[in-house]
Design a protein around this motif. Structure first.
Motif, short mmCIF file in Angstrom:
data_model
loop_
_atom_site.label_atom_id
_atom_site.label_comp_id
_atom_site.label_asym_id
_atom_site.label_seq_id
_atom_site.Cartn_x
_atom_site.Cartn_y
_atom_site.Cartn_z
N ARG A 28 0.85 -1.19 0.00
CA ARG A 28 0.00 0.00 0.00
C ARG A 28 0.88 1.24 0.00
N TYR A 29 0.47 2.23 -0.80
CA TYR A 29 1.23 3.46 -0.94
C TYR A 29 0.33 4.68 -0.78
N LYS A 49 -3.10 0.51 -3.82
CA LYS A 49 -2.92 -0.84 -3.27
C LYS A 49 -2.57 -1.75 -4.44
N ILE A 50 -1.48 -2.48 -4.28
CA ILE A 50 -1.01 -3.38 -5.33
C ILE A 50 -0.99 -4.81 -4.79
N HIS A 51 -1.63 -5.72 -5.53
CA HIS A 51 -1.49 -7.14 -5.27
C HIS A 51 -0.57 -7.68 -6.36
N ASP A 52 0.67 -7.90 -6.00
CA ASP A 52 1.67 -8.42 -6.93
C ASP A 52 1.56 -9.94 -6.93
N SER A 106 11.43 3.93 -8.84
CA SER A 106 11.35 5.29 -8.28
C SER A 106 10.09 5.54 -7.47
N LYS A 107 9.13 4.62 -7.54
CA LYS A 107 7.82 4.74 -6.88
C LYS A 107 7.03 5.93 -7.42
N ALA A 108 7.25 6.26 -8.68
CA ALA A 108 6.50 7.33 -9.35
C ALA A 108 5.24 6.75 -9.98
N LEU A 109 4.14 7.51 -9.85
CA LEU A 109 2.86 7.10 -10.42
C LEU A 109 2.40 8.14 -11.42
N GLN A 110 2.00 7.68 -12.59
CA GLN A 110 1.35 8.52 -13.60
C GLN A 110 0.14 7.75 -14.07
N CYS A 123 5.20 8.23 -4.66
CA CYS A 123 4.51 7.42 -3.66
C CYS A 123 5.49 6.94 -2.60
N VAL A 124 4.98 6.81 -1.39
CA VAL A 124 5.76 6.23 -0.30
C VAL A 124 4.97 5.07 0.28
#
Length: 128
Positions: A28-29, A49-52, A106-110, A123-124
């Motif tokens: 979760r970020y 929220k990511i389910h990998d 980088s935890k960057a979201l676009q 994102c953190v």
């Protein structure tokens, strides 16, 4: 012979338990950024929220993950078609249209969001 079928049934049940409980890793970020066309001048954090999925999910699914994205008190978007390309997760919408990406490096979201436009931010990892 009964022992053989009991063993097979036990292995099948244990396999099913592993598949159900351990097929995805959740992260979760909280993402801070801005909208290209901000709504009413308000900027709020976006939650991700990511389910990998584990490798074995690829036996029955074309997706590498599932992603939920929330603008608090506004919308929640679900991306069930996610492709991992290098260090990025590419998000696809309902019509298999590219909607955005999240960088695992980088935890960057676009992402393009309905009603809000394009969001770009960093994102953190959330401790929730």
């Amino acid at each position: 012979m009964a022992r053989f079928f009991t063993t097979i049934a036990l292995v099948a049940v244990l396999s099913l338990v592993v598949v159900i409980n351990f097929s995805a890793v959740e992260e979760r970020y909280q993402c801070e950024g801005s909208f290209a066309n901000s709504f009413n001048g308000q900027v709020s954090p976006i939650y991700l929220k990511i389910h990998d999925y584990r490798w074995w999910v690829g036996l029955w699914s074309d997706s590498d993950a599932a992603v939920w994205l929330e603008v608090p008190n506004e919308i929640t978007e679900y991306y069930g078609q996610v492709k991992e390309v290098g260090d990025k997760l590419q998000l696809y919408g309902h019509n298999s249209e590219f909607q955005g990406s999240f960088s695992n490096l980088s935890k960057a979201l676009q992402v393009e969001l309905p009603r809000f436009g394009r969001f770009s931010g960093a994102c953190v990892l959330s401790r929730d």
